[in-house]
Design an enzyme around this catalytic site. Structure first.
Site, mmCIF file in Angstrom:
data_model
loop_
_atom_site.group_PDB
_atom_site.id
_atom_site.type_symbol
_atom_site.label_atom_id
_atom_site.label_comp_id
_atom_site.label_asym_id
_atom_site.label_seq_id
_atom_site.Cartn_x
_atom_site.Cartn_y
_atom_site.Cartn_z
ATOM 1 N N ASN A 113 0.707 -1.495 0.187
ATOM 2 C CA ASN A 113 0.157 0.139 0.216
ATOM 3 C C ASN A 113 0.704 1.287 0.367
ATOM 4 O O ASN A 113 2.042 0.802 0.417
ATOM 5 C CB ASN A 113 -0.853 -0.217 0.956
ATOM 6 N N HIS A 115 0.602 4.797 1.023
ATOM 7 C CA HIS A 115 0.158 6.559 2.297
ATOM 8 C C HIS A 115 0.349 7.360 2.442
ATOM 9 O O HIS A 115 2.140 7.556 2.594
ATOM 10 C CB HIS A 115 -0.151 5.158 3.662
ATOM 11 N N SER A 142 4.736 6.449 1.876
ATOM 12 C CA SER A 142 5.757 5.672 2.340
ATOM 13 C C SER A 142 4.457 4.834 1.524
ATOM 14 O O SER A 142 3.565 4.450 1.928
ATOM 15 C CB SER A 142 5.183 4.998 4.296
ATOM 16 N N ASP A 151 -3.205 1.390 8.140
ATOM 17 C CA ASP A 151 -1.414 1.807 7.988
ATOM 18 C C ASP A 151 -0.010 1.008 9.065
ATOM 19 O O ASP A 151 0.216 2.329 9.363
ATOM 20 C CB ASP A 151 -1.923 3.276 8.208
HETATM 21 C C1 GRF Z 1 -2.233 9.087 -2.410
HETATM 22 O O1 GRF Z 1 -2.295 9.913 -2.414
HETATM 23 C C2 GRF Z 1 -2.051 7.312 -2.037
HETATM 24 O O2 GRF Z 1 -0.719 8.318 -1.049
HETATM 25 C C3 GRF Z 1 -3.380 7.138 -1.040
HETATM 26 O O3 GRF Z 1 -4.260 7.911 -2.132
HETATM 27 C C4 GRF Z 1 -3.938 9.031 -2.997
HETATM 28 C C5 GRF Z 1 -4.240 7.692 -4.420
HETATM 29 O O4 GRF Z 1 -3.946 8.844 -5.769
HETATM 30 N N1 GRF Z 1 -3.513 6.050 -0.663
HETATM 31 P P1 GRF Z 1 -4.320 7.863 -6.955
HETATM 32 O O5 GRF Z 1 -5.467 7.371 -7.282
HETATM 33 O O6 GRF Z 1 -2.803 7.248 -7.104
HETATM 34 O O7 GRF Z 1 -3.748 9.856 -7.877
#
Ligand code: GRF
Length: 222
Positions: A113, A115, A142, A151
């Site tokens: 994932n 985050h 991260s 997370d």
């Molecule tokens: C990113 O900021 C990621 O860290 C979070 O959700 C957002 C996704 O953005 N988990 P995208 O859909 O990849 O543009």
């Protein structure tokens, strides 16, 4: 080539970065990518990333969360879709659902994932506003292995940037996204090359336990 599935809920900019990075660098080049995105899966058909994936020529699938009676049924359908894709690595990228411990266990060590904070700081939502409110000097994103704790899984790589006077959550979000688009493909490449692994909840980099996450610093990120 390591087959990768990317799972999204939204606009899919990280998904696009992961796809494009793999195409830019061939496996035979030094530092080249050894992975290939085989499917993009969304939990809603309104996810903007689906059209992007189609434009990139990646097969897509929707597992519509609203059509399942409960989380367990949705998670089973998502797991089946991932298995059908043949993916060996699953990258959650802006996926807005909490997965059950049963789901996570099935894919343990193969589920990533991203985050938008320097974990363990700011798990959950509104991370940019929280970092600004706390007057932190640095913020970032991260990439971590997913465990049953939200997370909370072991962090592989972080992208870190300096917060600037007058920064707003939107301005910070744009700079963090730019960093995300570097670190997420990078982690996929390292895993595909066999340089990063997770064993018993510990991240190994070149066969050594990783004491602190790998770090990408970029104050110039747009
Ligand atoms: C990113 O900021 C990621 O860290 C979070 O959700 C957002 C996704 O953005 N988990 P995208 O859909 O990849 O543009």
């Amino acid at each position: 080539m390591l087959p990768v599935a990317v799972v999204i809920s939204g606009r899919g900019s990280n998904m696009e970065a992961i796809v494009r990075a793999a195409r830019r660098t061939g496996a035979d080049e030094p530092g080249g990518s050894h992975y290939q995105v085989v499917r993009v899966i969304a939990d809603r058909d309104s996810a903007g990333g689906l059209a992007k994936a189609t434009a990139l020529g990646i097969p897509t699938a929707v597992v519509p969360v609203k059509q399942f009676p409960d989380r367990a049924a949705f998670d089973r359908a998502l797991a089946a879709e991932i298995r059908a894709s043949g993916a060996q690595l699953i990258a959650l990228a802006g996926f807005m659902r909490i997965l059950s411990p049963e789901f996570v266990q099935q894919f343990e060590g193969r589920l990533l994932n991203i985050h938008p904070s320097l974990l363990p700081k700011y798990k959950g939502l509104d991370t940019h506003a929280r970092a600004l409110d706390a007057k932190d000097s640095h913020h970032g994103a991260s990439v971590h292995y997913v465990t049953a704790e939200l997370d909370g899984g072991p962090v592989i790589m972080q992208g870190r940037l300096r917060l600037r006077p007058g920064d707003t959550p939107d301005a910070v979000s744009a700079r963090v996204h730019a960093l995300e688009h570097i670190i997420y493909p990078h982690v996929c490449s390292l895993i595909a090359a066999g340089r990063v692994q997770c064993r018993n909840g510990v991240v190994y980099f070149d066969d050594e336990p990783l004491a602190t996450p790998l770090l990408e610093e970029n104050d110039a990120a747009a």
